[in-house]
Design a protein around this motif. Structure first.
Motif, short mmCIF file in Angstrom:
data_model
loop_
_atom_site.label_atom_id
_atom_site.label_comp_id
_atom_site.label_asym_id
_atom_site.label_seq_id
_atom_site.Cartn_x
_atom_site.Cartn_y
_atom_site.Cartn_z
N ARG A 1 57.28 9.38 156.59
CA ARG A 1 58.68 9.49 156.14
C ARG A 1 59.56 10.37 157.03
O ARG A 1 60.69 10.68 156.66
CB ARG A 1 58.70 10.04 154.70
CG ARG A 1 58.12 9.07 153.68
CD ARG A 1 58.32 9.55 152.27
NE ARG A 1 57.79 8.60 151.31
CZ ARG A 1 58.46 7.55 150.84
NH1 ARG A 1 59.71 7.34 151.23
NH2 ARG A 1 57.90 6.74 149.98
N LEU A 2 59.05 10.78 158.16
CA LEU A 2 59.87 11.60 159.05
C LEU A 2 60.25 10.76 160.27
O LEU A 2 59.38 10.18 160.91
CB LEU A 2 59.05 12.84 159.47
CG LEU A 2 59.83 14.09 159.86
CD1 LEU A 2 60.73 14.57 158.71
CD2 LEU A 2 58.86 15.20 160.24
N PRO A 3 61.57 10.67 160.58
CA PRO A 3 61.97 9.84 161.72
C PRO A 3 61.30 10.31 163.01
O PRO A 3 61.02 11.50 163.17
CB PRO A 3 63.49 10.05 161.80
CG PRO A 3 63.89 10.69 160.53
CD PRO A 3 62.69 11.38 159.96
N ASN A 4 61.04 9.36 163.90
CA ASN A 4 60.34 9.68 165.16
C ASN A 4 61.06 10.71 166.01
O ASN A 4 60.44 11.44 166.76
CB ASN A 4 60.14 8.41 165.98
CG ASN A 4 58.96 7.62 165.46
OD1 ASN A 4 58.04 8.19 164.86
ND2 ASN A 4 58.99 6.32 165.64
N ASN A 5 62.40 10.76 165.90
CA ASN A 5 63.16 11.70 166.74
C ASN A 5 63.40 13.05 166.03
O ASN A 5 64.17 13.87 166.52
CB ASN A 5 64.49 11.06 167.16
CG ASN A 5 65.35 10.69 165.96
OD1 ASN A 5 64.95 10.93 164.81
ND2 ASN A 5 66.52 10.13 166.20
N HIS A 6 62.75 13.27 164.88
CA HIS A 6 62.94 14.54 164.17
C HIS A 6 62.27 15.68 164.93
O HIS A 6 61.17 15.50 165.47
CB HIS A 6 62.37 14.43 162.76
CG HIS A 6 62.80 15.53 161.84
ND1 HIS A 6 62.18 16.75 161.80
CD2 HIS A 6 63.82 15.59 160.96
CE1 HIS A 6 62.79 17.51 160.90
NE2 HIS A 6 63.80 16.83 160.38
N GLU A 7 62.92 16.85 164.92
CA GLU A 7 62.39 17.98 165.70
C GLU A 7 61.01 18.45 165.22
O GLU A 7 60.25 19.06 165.98
CB GLU A 7 63.39 19.15 165.70
CG GLU A 7 63.76 19.59 164.30
CD GLU A 7 64.51 20.91 164.24
OE1 GLU A 7 64.59 21.59 165.28
OE2 GLU A 7 65.01 21.26 163.16
N LYS A 8 60.67 18.19 163.96
CA LYS A 8 59.36 18.64 163.43
C LYS A 8 58.28 17.56 163.54
O LYS A 8 57.14 17.78 163.15
CB LYS A 8 59.51 19.07 161.96
CG LYS A 8 60.39 20.29 161.75
CD LYS A 8 59.68 21.56 162.20
CE LYS A 8 60.60 22.75 162.33
NZ LYS A 8 61.18 23.24 161.09
N GLU B 1 66.90 15.98 152.91
CA GLU B 1 67.73 14.84 153.33
C GLU B 1 67.17 14.14 154.57
O GLU B 1 67.49 13.00 154.84
CB GLU B 1 69.18 15.28 153.63
CG GLU B 1 69.97 15.75 152.42
CD GLU B 1 69.53 17.13 151.92
OE1 GLU B 1 69.08 17.96 152.75
OE2 GLU B 1 69.61 17.38 150.70
N ASP B 2 66.37 14.88 155.36
CA ASP B 2 65.80 14.27 156.57
C ASP B 2 64.60 13.37 156.27
O ASP B 2 64.12 12.64 157.14
CB ASP B 2 65.31 15.37 157.54
CG ASP B 2 66.48 16.11 158.18
OD1 ASP B 2 67.64 15.68 157.97
OD2 ASP B 2 66.24 17.12 158.87
N ILE B 3 64.08 13.47 155.04
CA ILE B 3 62.90 12.69 154.69
C ILE B 3 63.33 11.29 154.26
O ILE B 3 64.18 11.14 153.38
CB ILE B 3 62.08 13.43 153.59
CG1 ILE B 3 61.51 14.72 154.20
CG2 ILE B 3 60.97 12.55 153.02
CD1 ILE B 3 60.82 15.63 153.23
#
Ligand SMILES: [Zn+2]
Length: 324
Positions: free
Chosen positions: A21-28, A225-227
């Protein structure tokens, strides 16, 4: 006899779901993926140990408990596997990583040698095991049980291990060597009889509590919101299943089902927060009908608390998923 089997750890379950559920370009994303691989490798190593230890079936009474999480002196400690025999108890720590491990003595040093030849000192796992032995000893003292406790460190069989002389302070071996090691140990004195072993195994089970790292968004400092919301299709793993004609439908692969939101609800509790309102359920499943949401929520094995605007759902047993 095995009194407690291993099940997939909460941390691994939650990391699998966060990674999806975390976008590929997310910093984490990088750290989540890295920890997921470490956690998965650790679990695989433990499963490998479990498969080997099944061969250990001595004639004397004994108990084996996998993955115990206990509290003593205000501190929590986790034991990968525990063996209880009539004359001793062994705390087993299982390690699994793809790099070579060099163990040096005087002073004890653990060095990880990467494939490119780089060397990096590791935390000394003997200290970790000693801490667990110390806490378990106090746990047993409180219950009037005095028995020698030792520890072993078992590496998964795919690990390359180089133990340099002189031999290290704690028995260190590959997982498949553990049954032969235990068979070689004499049972000199009967401190615990079969009945006492049974009672001790049950007392440990009673005091065990599943380790719960939820919600993971807090732990990783990720804003909810990033999830990525949405019901994930179990067949093609894409989010975005839509509710229609009394079931979930995957627009990507055509898979349908009635209970796919159970995992979505579980993801919410593992990742975001320990309660969920009807509105949050609709956001996270991307459903727009409040009444359908109420119907689905009522069959999700959750507990409804409060009324009207204060109404929200919680898991019936803290730390347990609705479909377990
Ligand atoms: Zn699909």
């Amino acid at each position: 006899m095995i009194y407690k089997k291993r099940t997939i750890p909460n941390e691994l379950k939650a990391l699998l779901s966060l990674n999806k559920r975390l976008p590929n370009n997310h910093e984490k994303k990088h750290v989540v993926r890295k920890n997921l691989l470490i956690c998965q490798a650790g679990y695989n190593g433990e499963l490998e140990f479990d498969a080997h230890i099944k061969e250990f079936q001595p004639a004397y009474p004994h108990a084996i408990l996998h993955d115990l999480y206990l509290q003593q002196d205000g501190a929590y400690f986790q034991i990968d596997s525990l063996l209880i025999t009539p004359s001793f108890i062994t705390v087993i720590e299982v390690k699994n990583h793809k790099d070579k491990t060099v163990i040096k003595a005087n002073p004890t040093q653990f060095i990880r040698v990467f494939q490119n030849g780089d060397r990096k000192p590791m935390h000394n796992p003997y200290i970790e095991v000693d801490r667990k032995i110390h806490l378990l000893k106090n746990w047993l003292d409180k219950r009037g049980i005095q028995i020698p406790i030792d520890g072993i460190l078992a590496f998964a069989h795919t690990n390359e291990l180089a133990i340099e002389h002189p031999s290290p302070e704690m028995k260190t071996m590959l997982t498949y060597e553990a049954p032969a090691h235990f068979r070689s140990l004499p049972i000199d004195e009967q401190i615990l009889d079969g009945h006492a072993i049974y009672n001790l195994a049950h007392a440990l089970l009673e005091h065990h509590k599943d380790y719960n790292p939820f919600p993971l968004a807090d732990l990783y400092d990720i804003v909810p919101e990033d999830i990525i919301p949405g019901v994930i299709c179990p067949s093609c793993e894409r989010p975005g299943m839509q509710w229609g004609r009394e079931k979930w439908n995957c627009p990507s692969c055509g898979h349908t089902g009635k209970t796919e939101h159970h995992q979505t609800v579980q993801d919410w509790f593992m990742l975001i927060q320990p309660k969920m309102t009807n509105r949050e359920f609709r956001y996270f499943t991307q459903l727009n009908n409040r009444n359908v949401a109420r119907g689905l929520l009522s069959k999700s094995g959750l507990q409804l608390i409060g009324e009207r605007k204060a109404a929200h759902y919680i898991l019936i047993n803290e730390g347990q998923s609705p479909n377990r």
